[in-house]
Design an enzyme around this catalytic site. Structure first.
Site, PDB file in Angstrom:
ATOM      1  N   TRP A 184      17.447 -72.361  78.224  1.00 30.70           N
ATOM      2  CA  TRP A 184      18.660 -72.480  79.044  1.00 30.70           C
ATOM      3  C   TRP A 184      18.859 -73.947  79.391  1.00 30.70           C
ATOM      4  CZ3 TRP A 184      19.318 -74.519  83.987  1.00 30.70           C
ATOM      5  CH2 TRP A 184      20.622 -74.430  84.483  1.00 30.70           C
ATOM      6  N   GLU A 225      20.126 -68.581  76.363  1.00 28.18           N
ATOM      7  CA  GLU A 225      20.732 -67.995  77.561  1.00 28.18           C
ATOM      8  C   GLU A 225      22.020 -68.718  77.929  1.00 28.18           C
ATOM      9  OE1 GLU A 225      19.624 -67.516  82.338  1.00 28.18           O
ATOM     10  OE2 GLU A 225      18.138 -68.286  80.920  1.00 28.18           O
ATOM     11  N   LYS A 227      25.713 -69.337  80.218  1.00 29.25           N
ATOM     12  CA  LYS A 227      26.138 -69.406  81.612  1.00 29.25           C
ATOM     13  C   LYS A 227      27.627 -69.726  81.644  1.00 29.25           C
ATOM     14  CE  LYS A 227      24.574 -71.110  86.091  1.00 29.25           C
ATOM     15  NZ  LYS A 227      23.529 -71.867  86.816  1.00 29.25           N
ATOM     16  N   ASP A 258      22.003 -63.059  81.510  1.00 30.50           N
ATOM     17  CA  ASP A 258      21.598 -63.209  82.908  1.00 30.50           C
ATOM     18  C   ASP A 258      22.691 -62.603  83.783  1.00 30.50           C
ATOM     19  OD1 ASP A 258      21.502 -64.479  85.616  1.00 30.50           O
ATOM     20  OD2 ASP A 258      19.757 -65.503  84.780  1.00 30.50           O
ATOM     21  N   HIS A 261      25.275 -64.944  85.382  1.00 31.92           N
ATOM     22  CA  HIS A 261      25.873 -66.007  84.579  1.00 31.92           C
ATOM     23  C   HIS A 261      27.230 -65.643  83.994  1.00 31.92           C
ATOM     24  CE1 HIS A 261      21.953 -68.474  83.842  1.00 31.92           C
ATOM     25  NE2 HIS A 261      22.220 -68.268  85.111  1.00 31.92           N
ATOM     26  N   HIS A 285      17.875 -61.354  82.132  1.00 29.92           N
ATOM     27  CA  HIS A 285      17.386 -61.919  83.375  1.00 29.92           C
ATOM     28  C   HIS A 285      18.143 -61.189  84.474  1.00 29.92           C
ATOM     29  CE1 HIS A 285      15.494 -66.108  82.341  1.00 29.92           C
ATOM     30  NE2 HIS A 285      14.753 -65.089  81.965  1.00 29.92           N
ATOM     31  N   ASP A 293      26.557 -67.252  90.954  1.00 24.42           N
ATOM     32  CA  ASP A 293      25.146 -67.199  90.554  1.00 24.42           C
ATOM     33  C   ASP A 293      24.248 -67.632  91.703  1.00 24.42           C
ATOM     34  OD1 ASP A 293      22.801 -67.135  89.105  1.00 24.42           O
ATOM     35  OD2 ASP A 293      23.107 -69.114  88.246  1.00 24.42           O
ATOM     36  N   ASP A 295      21.404 -65.861  92.711  1.00 17.18           N
ATOM     37  CA  ASP A 295      20.007 -65.473  92.465  1.00 17.18           C
ATOM     38  C   ASP A 295      19.351 -64.820  93.673  1.00 17.18           C
ATOM     39  OD1 ASP A 295      19.630 -66.339  89.718  1.00 17.18           O
ATOM     40  OD2 ASP A 295      19.857 -68.368  90.462  1.00 17.18           O
ATOM     41  N   ASP A 325      14.933 -62.934  87.557  1.00 13.64           N
ATOM     42  CA  ASP A 325      15.238 -64.341  87.816  1.00 13.64           C
ATOM     43  C   ASP A 325      15.977 -64.455  89.143  1.00 13.64           C
ATOM     44  OD1 ASP A 325      15.735 -67.009  87.802  1.00 13.64           O
ATOM     45  OD2 ASP A 325      17.005 -67.021  86.018  1.00 13.64           O
TER      46      ASP A 325
END
Length: 418
Positions: A184, A225, A227, A258, A261, A285, A293, A295, A325
């Site tokens: 990433w 990955e 985004k 993800d 993302h 993820h 994003d 997390d 993640d």
């Protein structure tokens, strides 16, 4: 009734729909979740010359007890894993290398810098996954790495990714479990670019160079990955979903989705079936985006359950590589791991206890009334009694009893870290 008696009663409820709960638990135990190490230290790592977080990454909060050394981080992981049913994997970033106090540049990292991690994992029967760390570094200060117009900077990160693939191969050989090495990058522009094609061409060329050496997929699987945007890259992201899905398909590597993302109106659960039609394996993820994003620690919400249902109902437990993640520095970090990982496993169990064949048949028949009715009724079936029994037979705390263990660990260990 005790836990076993409640389990037997719940099992009979599911048996009416042809669901063999004993078999479900046997299958669930085979599933490995890749638990991310960076929740334990707020993505700090152990480099001699540490850089402040960059690349759109931010860990907010200052809850006491952050891991400061590899030994502390492994201790914290041990505690979390002791509270999570099943045998899983741990996901590392390159910044978690142990170099005995020496300054080792990222393009010079070697398998030997992770031998302590390998020995630790080997003793516990764990697998390891890996990620090159292409952020929080002077050569990423302008937000461009593998797509940088400066060839010297691109070459540095290419060497770093090549070294990372060799470390992934080392993990796979030593531990007997295939390592997923995921790339990433934070690359993009804050405002409207004058050239969108050029950076993507440079990224493609960089990836081509990184992947030149053939590594046995028995040991290492390569992954990219995407985004949609990042802090400081709001207008344009080089490694978009369209770029990486096409690149992965053409080069026979994995594409990683993800959950944070994508645009807030997009959901990864809807993407999984499309990917499975064309890819042997798909990587995830799983985090919890709040608007964008962010997390957050994953909770047992609708989207997590939908992700699990898409994996289960499409018979893809061995095709979807599930990694976590999230990083929250505002709460106990061991608790964060425990909550998130238990919820991921719980969601898979929820999906495995659905009458998926029946629901598919109702959809194909156009019987949407019964389909909706059953999907709603199964939300309150006694899955919790099955989950409690699963925890008990895996020798981990049942219900919220794990929280006592975390509080004790905080009092005896975490609170003493200054």
């Amino acid at each position: 009734m005790n836990i076993k008696e409640k389990y037997e009663a719940a099992k009979s409820e599911y048996a009416k729909w042809g669901i063999d709960v004993d078999k479900v638990l046997e299958e669930l135990k085979k599933v490995k979740i890749s638990v991310h190490c960076w929740q334990g230290d707020d993505v700090t790592g152990f480099e001699k010359n540490k850089e402040a977080l960059s690349g759109g990454i931010a860990a907010t909060g200052n809850y006491p007890g952050k891991a400061r050394t590899p030994e502390e981080l492994r201790s914290d992981l041990d505690k979390a894993l002791s509270l999570i049913p099943g045998k899983h994997k741990v996901n590392l970033h390159a910044i978690y290398a142990e170099t005995n106090g020496e300054v080792v540049e990222r393009d010079e990292i070697k398998p030997e810098h992770f031998k302590n991690w390998v020995e630790w994992a080997k003793e516990r029967g764990l697998g390891l996954d890996f990620n090159p760390t292409i952020f929080s570094h002077p050569k990423a200060s302008d937000g461009l790495t593998l797509s940088n117009p400066n060839k010297e900077i691109r070459d540095f990160w290419i060497r770093h990714c090549k070294a990372s693939r060799k470390i992934g191969e080392y993990f796979g050989k030593e531990l007997g479990q295939t390592c997923l090495t995921n790339i990433w990058i934070p690359d993009g522009y804050k405002d409207i670019p004058a050239d969108r094609l050029g950076p993507r061409q440079r990224l493609k060329d960089s990836l081509d160079e990184i992947l030149k050496e053939d590594i046995d997929k028995k040991y290492n699987l390569d992954c990219v990955e995407s985004k949609v945007f990042g802090l400081g890259a709001e207008a344009y992201t080089v490694g978009s979903s369209e770029f990486y899905i096409n690149y992965a398909a053409k080069n026979n590597i994995l594409s990683l989705l993800d959950t944070g993302h994508y645009h807030p109106t997009e959901v990864v659960s809807d993407k999984i079936s499309a990917m499975l039609l064309f890819d042997e394996k798909v990587a995830l993820h799983v985090s919890r985006p709040v608007r964008w994003d962010s997390d957050h620690v994953i909770v047992f919400d609708d989207e997590l359950k939908e992700i699990a249902k898409e994996i289960v109902r499409n018979d893809a437990l061995d095709r979807v590589i599930i990694g976590l993640d999230f990083f929250d520095a505002s709460i106990n970090r061991v608790a964060a791991w425990t909550i998130g990982t238990r919820n991921m496993i719980k969601a898979l169990l929820f999906a495995m206890l659905m009458p998926n064949k029946k629901l598919k048949d109702l959809q194909d028949e156009g019987n949407f009334t019964e389909r909706l009715a059953l999907m709603e009724e199964f939300k309150t079936y006694p899955m919790g009694d099955i989950w409690n029994y699963y925890c008990e037979i895996n020798n981990v705390p049942v219900k919220e009893n794990w929280l006592r263990e975390v509080k004790k660990y905080e009092e005896e260990v975490l609170s003493k870290r200054k």
